[in-house]
Enzyme design. Structure first.
Site, PDB file in Angstrom:
ATOM      1  N   GLU A 258     -11.474  -3.608  -2.643  1.00 38.18           N
ATOM      2  CA  GLU A 258     -10.497  -2.505  -3.026  1.00 38.18           C
ATOM      3  C   GLU A 258     -10.401  -2.720  -4.579  1.00 38.18           C
ATOM      4  O   GLU A 258      -9.679  -3.604  -5.120  1.00 38.18           O
ATOM      5  CB  GLU A 258      -9.235  -2.823  -2.269  1.00 38.18           C
ATOM      6  CG  GLU A 258      -9.121  -2.588  -0.945  1.00 38.18           C
ATOM      7  CD  GLU A 258      -8.294  -3.509  -0.191  1.00 38.18           C
ATOM      8  OE1 GLU A 258      -7.034  -3.466  -0.542  1.00 38.18           O
ATOM      9  OE2 GLU A 258      -8.611  -4.337   0.472  1.00 38.18           O
TER      10      GLU A 258
ATOM     11  N   HIS B 106      -9.669   2.460   0.430  1.00 36.59           N
ATOM     12  CA  HIS B 106      -9.785   1.301   1.516  1.00 36.59           C
ATOM     13  C   HIS B 106     -10.672   1.372   2.612  1.00 36.59           C
ATOM     14  O   HIS B 106     -10.595   1.048   3.829  1.00 36.59           O
ATOM     15  CB  HIS B 106      -8.408   1.381   2.091  1.00 36.59           C
ATOM     16  CG  HIS B 106      -7.774  -0.118   2.601  1.00 36.59           C
ATOM     17  ND1 HIS B 106      -8.371  -0.695   3.502  1.00 36.59           N
ATOM     18  CD2 HIS B 106      -7.050  -1.086   1.923  1.00 36.59           C
ATOM     19  CE1 HIS B 106      -7.706  -1.875   3.815  1.00 36.59           C
ATOM     20  NE2 HIS B 106      -6.839  -1.946   2.758  1.00 36.59           N
TER      21      HIS B 106
ATOM     22  N   HIS C 232       0.878  -1.201  -0.077  1.00 36.16           N
ATOM     23  CA  HIS C 232      -0.091  -0.128  -0.077  1.00 36.16           C
ATOM     24  C   HIS C 232       0.635   1.483  -0.057  1.00 36.16           C
ATOM     25  O   HIS C 232       0.558   2.248   0.794  1.00 36.16           O
ATOM     26  CB  HIS C 232      -0.936  -0.102   1.246  1.00 36.16           C
ATOM     27  CG  HIS C 232      -2.263  -0.933   1.172  1.00 36.16           C
ATOM     28  ND1 HIS C 232      -2.462  -1.467   0.094  1.00 36.16           N
ATOM     29  CD2 HIS C 232      -2.701  -1.607   2.090  1.00 36.16           C
ATOM     30  CE1 HIS C 232      -3.503  -2.576   0.180  1.00 36.16           C
ATOM     31  NE2 HIS C 232      -3.646  -2.582   1.471  1.00 36.16           N
TER      32      HIS C 232
END
Ligand code: BGC
Length: 351
Positions: free
Chosen positions: A314, A185, A111
């Site tokens: 996501e 997210h 991420h």
């Protein structure tokens, strides 16, 4: 009708540890839905949606304070980048050059690194659009940040549609070739009670294939059919029905934490990706996206509310794409415009 309330409000959300002031914006549509977004991480802090009796509850997991967002590694409601999901060992090569990114979730880059787009302050402009109130966020990611090549200028617009949708539009441009994969997210819990698990939510995912992972949760490169496995959500089924199955993929991830290869048409318009309904409240969320993939994460490692008290959908390109020549490319080059759109539409079950 909430006619006496402003469609967009801004208030102070506090100071970061480094002393920077952060705002919290509240967007309201004419149906009374509201969306809270802070320009810290472009983070959604609340999404108030009615149930079948018209009762409004927050359907996303959230913290009360900026400090909790700063210390958390759960990516609650955040914008994720420069590369969402995992890059194996944080390494890739591009145009003959090797790059080493931050390894922030050993042994991988996850991420965007130590300080991804979820941990930076975005410039924010509140704007009324034809579709509904919106917040336009901008972040200029420097060359070398977290090890990525070249600068990336990113714009993300959250719009709370008058049709009870949350629309997320992403745009980016770079000055050197770079991998880019952007997502949002939020952990959803459509019951409106974040203390309850999401196992009874009914989920449908429009995907015939997924990308199996190795023990480090990195795709093996295989594109496998979901057919006859616990990963098959082509017909609506409860999230909890097969979550503790001894299927190898489920054991590796401790539940669902997999990228689905969406059955989109690739034509550029957002297409149907998923539908979730919660039987008691009757709340329904549909997801449409222009992205080719979607990570379904069942909150297996969620410490703050409890495991499986929220689920993430996501929308994204596939994990570790820079190391997987068989996956759709995530490389953005100077002069190209990165564009992506994901739409969450809210409604209730018809009795
Ligand atoms: C990942 C999970 C990770 C979670 C929070 C999800 O997108 O797929 O493996 O634990 O984010 O970091």
């Amino acid at each position: 009708m909430f006619v006496n309330k402003q469609a967009i409000e801004e208030r102070a959300f506090g100071l970061t540890r480094a002393g920077q002031a952060v705002s919290l914006f509240t967007l309201r549509n004419k149906q009374g839905l509201s969306l809270g977004v802070t320009n810290y991480g472009g983070t959604v802090t609340s999404l108030q949606i009615p149930d079948r009796n018209g009762r409004f509850d927050n359907v996303v997991l959230a913290y009360d304070s900026l400090q909790q967002y700063e210390s958390s590694e759960a990516y609650f409601g955040a914008l994720v980048g420069r590369f969402a999901n995992r890059i194996a060992a944080g390494r890739f090569s591009l145009d003959g050059q090797d790059y080493q990114l931050a390894v922030n979730q050993s042994p991988n880059h996850l991420h965007g690194g130590e300080r991804g787009f979820d941990k930076v302050i975005w410039k924010a402009i509140a704007e009324q659009t034809a579709r509904g109130p919106s917040l336009l966020l901008n972040y200029h990611s420097r060359g070398g940040e977290e090890g990525y090549p070249g600068t990336l200028n990113v714009h993300v617009r959250y719009t709370l549609g008058e049709d009870n949708s949350l629309v997320i539009d992403y745009q980016a441009e770079c000055d050197r070739a770079t991998p880019v994969n952007l997502t949002h997210h939020s952990y959803f819990n459509l019951s409106g009670d974040p203390g309850r698990d999401v196992l009874r939510h009914q989920l449908e995912i429009n995907a015939d294939y997924y990308t199996p992972v190795d023990r480090n949760l990195v795709p093996t490169g295989e594109i496998a059919p979901v057919g006859a496995s616990p990963l098959d959500f082509r017909r609506p089924l409860p999230i909890g029905g097969r979550i503790d199955s001894n299927h190898e993929q489920m054991v590796i991830a401790g539940g669902y934490d997999h990228n689905y290869v969406l059955n989109g048409d690739g034509a550029g318009e957002a297409t149907f990706a998923a539908r979730v309904s919660e039987p008691e409240s009757g709340r329904v969320m549909e997801v449409h996206t222009t992205e080719p993939g979607m990570q379904f994460y069942s909150g297996n490692f969620l410490a703050d509310y409890g495991p499986r008290c929220g689920f993430c959908l996501e929308t994204q390109h596939f994990p570790d794409s820079p190391n997987q020549p068989g996956f759709p490319s995530t490389i953005l080059r100077p002069g190209q415009a990165f564009r992506s759109q994901t739409i969450h539409s809210f409604s209730t079950l018809i009795d």
